[in-house]
Design a protein around this motif. Structure first.
Motif, PDB file in Angstrom:
ATOM      1  N   MET A 126       0.853  -1.179   0.081  1.00  0.00           N
ATOM      2  CA  MET A 126      -0.031   0.052   0.053  1.00  0.00           C
ATOM      3  C   MET A 126       0.857   1.128  -0.022  1.00  0.00           C
ATOM      4  O   MET A 126       0.689   2.219  -0.830  1.00  0.00           O
ATOM      5  CB  MET A 126      -0.871  -0.029   1.208  1.00  0.00           C
ATOM      6  N   GLN A 127       2.065   1.205   0.589  1.00  0.00           N
ATOM      7  CA  GLN A 127       2.884   2.295   0.737  1.00  0.00           C
ATOM      8  C   GLN A 127       3.372   2.926  -0.531  1.00  0.00           C
ATOM      9  O   GLN A 127       3.961   4.032  -0.768  1.00  0.00           O
ATOM     10  CB  GLN A 127       4.063   2.203   1.953  1.00  0.00           C
ATOM     11  N   ILE A 128       3.932   1.909  -1.247  1.00  0.00           N
ATOM     12  CA  ILE A 128       4.675   1.937  -2.830  1.00  0.00           C
ATOM     13  C   ILE A 128       3.511   1.958  -3.730  1.00  0.00           C
ATOM     14  O   ILE A 128       3.877   2.530  -5.015  1.00  0.00           O
ATOM     15  CB  ILE A 128       5.582   0.983  -3.025  1.00  0.00           C
ATOM     16  N   LEU A 129       2.287   1.819  -3.574  1.00  0.00           N
ATOM     17  CA  LEU A 129       1.159   1.746  -4.662  1.00  0.00           C
ATOM     18  C   LEU A 129       0.644   3.207  -5.067  1.00  0.00           C
ATOM     19  O   LEU A 129       0.423   4.003  -4.009  1.00  0.00           O
ATOM     20  CB  LEU A 129      -0.014   1.100  -4.277  1.00  0.00           C
ATOM     21  N   ARG A 175      -8.532   6.459   4.805  1.00  0.00           N
ATOM     22  CA  ARG A 175      -8.441   5.905   3.374  1.00  0.00           C
ATOM     23  C   ARG A 175      -8.610   6.754   2.342  1.00  0.00           C
ATOM     24  O   ARG A 175      -7.823   6.685   1.264  1.00  0.00           O
ATOM     25  CB  ARG A 175      -9.613   4.800   3.134  1.00  0.00           C
ATOM     26  N   VAL A 176      -9.416   7.821   2.231  1.00  0.00           N
ATOM     27  CA  VAL A 176      -9.524   9.056   1.309  1.00  0.00           C
ATOM     28  C   VAL A 176      -8.182   9.746   1.223  1.00  0.00           C
ATOM     29  O   VAL A 176      -7.780  10.045  -0.001  1.00  0.00           O
ATOM     30  CB  VAL A 176     -10.622  10.090   1.771  1.00  0.00           C
ATOM     31  N   LEU A 177      -7.460  10.045   2.567  1.00  0.00           N
ATOM     32  CA  LEU A 177      -6.500  10.649   2.390  1.00  0.00           C
ATOM     33  C   LEU A 177      -5.143   9.997   1.582  1.00  0.00           C
ATOM     34  O   LEU A 177      -4.288  10.454   0.887  1.00  0.00           O
ATOM     35  CB  LEU A 177      -5.936  11.387   3.706  1.00  0.00           C
ATOM     36  N   GLU A 178      -5.025   8.718   1.986  1.00  0.00           N
ATOM     37  CA  GLU A 178      -4.010   7.575   1.393  1.00  0.00           C
ATOM     38  C   GLU A 178      -4.385   7.447   0.162  1.00  0.00           C
ATOM     39  O   GLU A 178      -3.238   7.500  -0.873  1.00  0.00           O
ATOM     40  CB  GLU A 178      -4.078   6.131   1.953  1.00  0.00           C
ATOM     41  N   PHE A 179      -5.737   7.386  -0.367  1.00  0.00           N
ATOM     42  CA  PHE A 179      -5.851   7.413  -1.961  1.00  0.00           C
ATOM     43  C   PHE A 179      -5.304   8.520  -2.629  1.00  0.00           C
ATOM     44  O   PHE A 179      -4.850   8.343  -3.598  1.00  0.00           O
ATOM     45  CB  PHE A 179      -7.352   6.957  -2.133  1.00  0.00           C
ATOM     46  N   MET A 180      -5.722   9.708  -2.314  1.00  0.00           N
ATOM     47  CA  MET A 180      -5.482  10.915  -2.927  1.00  0.00           C
ATOM     48  C   MET A 180      -3.732  11.256  -2.778  1.00  0.00           C
ATOM     49  O   MET A 180      -3.420  11.853  -3.722  1.00  0.00           O
ATOM     50  CB  MET A 180      -5.997  12.236  -2.094  1.00  0.00           C
ATOM     51  N   VAL A 181      -3.329  10.762  -1.844  1.00  0.00           N
ATOM     52  CA  VAL A 181      -1.654  10.851  -1.933  1.00  0.00           C
ATOM     53  C   VAL A 181      -1.054  10.302  -3.205  1.00  0.00           C
ATOM     54  O   VAL A 181      -0.206  10.605  -3.712  1.00  0.00           O
ATOM     55  CB  VAL A 181      -1.176  10.246  -0.671  1.00  0.00           C
ATOM     56  N   ASN A 189      -6.229  19.856  -8.449  1.00  0.00           N
ATOM     57  CA  ASN A 189      -7.538  20.731  -8.494  1.00  0.00           C
ATOM     58  C   ASN A 189      -8.548  19.885  -7.680  1.00  0.00           C
ATOM     59  O   ASN A 189      -9.151  20.270  -6.622  1.00  0.00           O
ATOM     60  CB  ASN A 189      -7.917  21.301  -9.679  1.00  0.00           C
ATOM     61  N   ALA A 190      -8.923  18.705  -8.322  1.00  0.00           N
ATOM     62  CA  ALA A 190      -9.938  17.888  -7.588  1.00  0.00           C
ATOM     63  C   ALA A 190      -9.590  17.422  -6.324  1.00  0.00           C
ATOM     64  O   ALA A 190     -10.559  17.600  -5.374  1.00  0.00           O
ATOM     65  CB  ALA A 190      -9.975  16.696  -8.462  1.00  0.00           C
ATOM     66  N   ARG A 191      -8.431  17.419  -5.864  1.00  0.00           N
ATOM     67  CA  ARG A 191      -7.770  16.802  -4.740  1.00  0.00           C
ATOM     68  C   ARG A 191      -7.949  17.939  -3.649  1.00  0.00           C
ATOM     69  O   ARG A 191      -8.303  17.768  -2.444  1.00  0.00           O
ATOM     70  CB  ARG A 191      -6.419  16.477  -4.739  1.00  0.00           C
ATOM     71  N   SER A 192      -7.677  19.194  -3.919  1.00  0.00           N
ATOM     72  CA  SER A 192      -7.723  20.376  -3.161  1.00  0.00           C
ATOM     73  C   SER A 192      -9.375  20.602  -2.824  1.00  0.00           C
ATOM     74  O   SER A 192      -9.539  21.004  -1.698  1.00  0.00           O
ATOM     75  CB  SER A 192      -7.170  21.794  -3.982  1.00  0.00           C
TER      76      SER A 192
END
Length: 206
Positions: A126-129, A175-181, A189-192
């Motif tokens: 997950m960390q490298i994905l 989960r949302v934050l990890e996905f956006m990273v 822009n969508a992330r912001s």
């Protein structure tokens, strides 16, 4: 009587195991989830296979029981199945054990893999994905598969208190934050816009 029948079965199994080409399965393969859904797999379990299933109509209670001969025959047959499902080297170490239950407990203790290594591997992946050259759907699917895997190995405890709702909300936000990273820069822009929302949307909506 039980001993002679079991030894004969083990001798036959030992001769069969001498041909390594005929032995295609390994007890170490219990962590492969693909076997669970393939009816052709020797490890496939149907919906009727569960711990509470009654395999025999009458339970053996004593060696003088009228059903002992039948139980011993079934015990020897199960032992033969188990010996043919493992490598010859492993079979040699358990072939003289008296009951299928004892063999199963021995193999379970020797080869059962704890959850910690599996959780570690899932978190490492997950960390490298990141999204990389994949589309968002593919990236989402891979990320969710890892989260589901960790959830399976470390399920959320059942709790009726109100604090559990807060804990699950924090978990969903992480989960949302990890996905956006892991998203590529074109989604900046969508992330912001998502980060400005309070509370954060659920992972599926994000």
């Amino acid at each position: 009587m039980a001993h002679n029948g079991g030894v004969q079965t083990r001798k036959n199994a030992n001769r069969s195991n001498s041909n390594e080409d005929s032995n295609q399965f390994s007890v170490l393969d219990d962590h492969s989830h693909s076997h669970n859904d393939d009816p052709r797999s020797p490890y496939y379990l149907s919906t009727g296979d569960h711990p509470g299933a009654n395999l025999v109509p009458k339970i053996l209670t004593d060696e003088d029981d009228d059903d002992f001969d039948m139980w011993n025959r079934c015990n020897s047959l199960v032992i033969s199945w188990m010996l043919h499902a493992i490598t010859p080297d492993i079979a040699d170490s358990i072939m003289y054990m008296e009951s299928a239950s004892a063999i199963w407990d021995e193999l379970q203790e020797r080869f059962h893999q704890k959850n910690a290594p599996r959780i570690f591997e899932a978190k490492r992946c997950m960390q490298i994905l990141t999204q990389g050259s994949n589309d968002v759907t593919t990236y989402y699917t891979r990320k969710k598969a890892l989260w589901d895997q960790i959830q399976e190995y470390r399920p959320t405890p059942v709790c009726t208190c109100g604090e559990m709702k807060t804990l699950l909300a924090y978990q969903e936000g992480d989960r949302v934050l990890e996905f956006m990273v892991g998203l590529i820069e074109s989604y900046t822009n969508a992330r912001s816009q998502i980060l400005l929302q309070d509370p954060l949307p659920s992972f599926n909506k994000a």
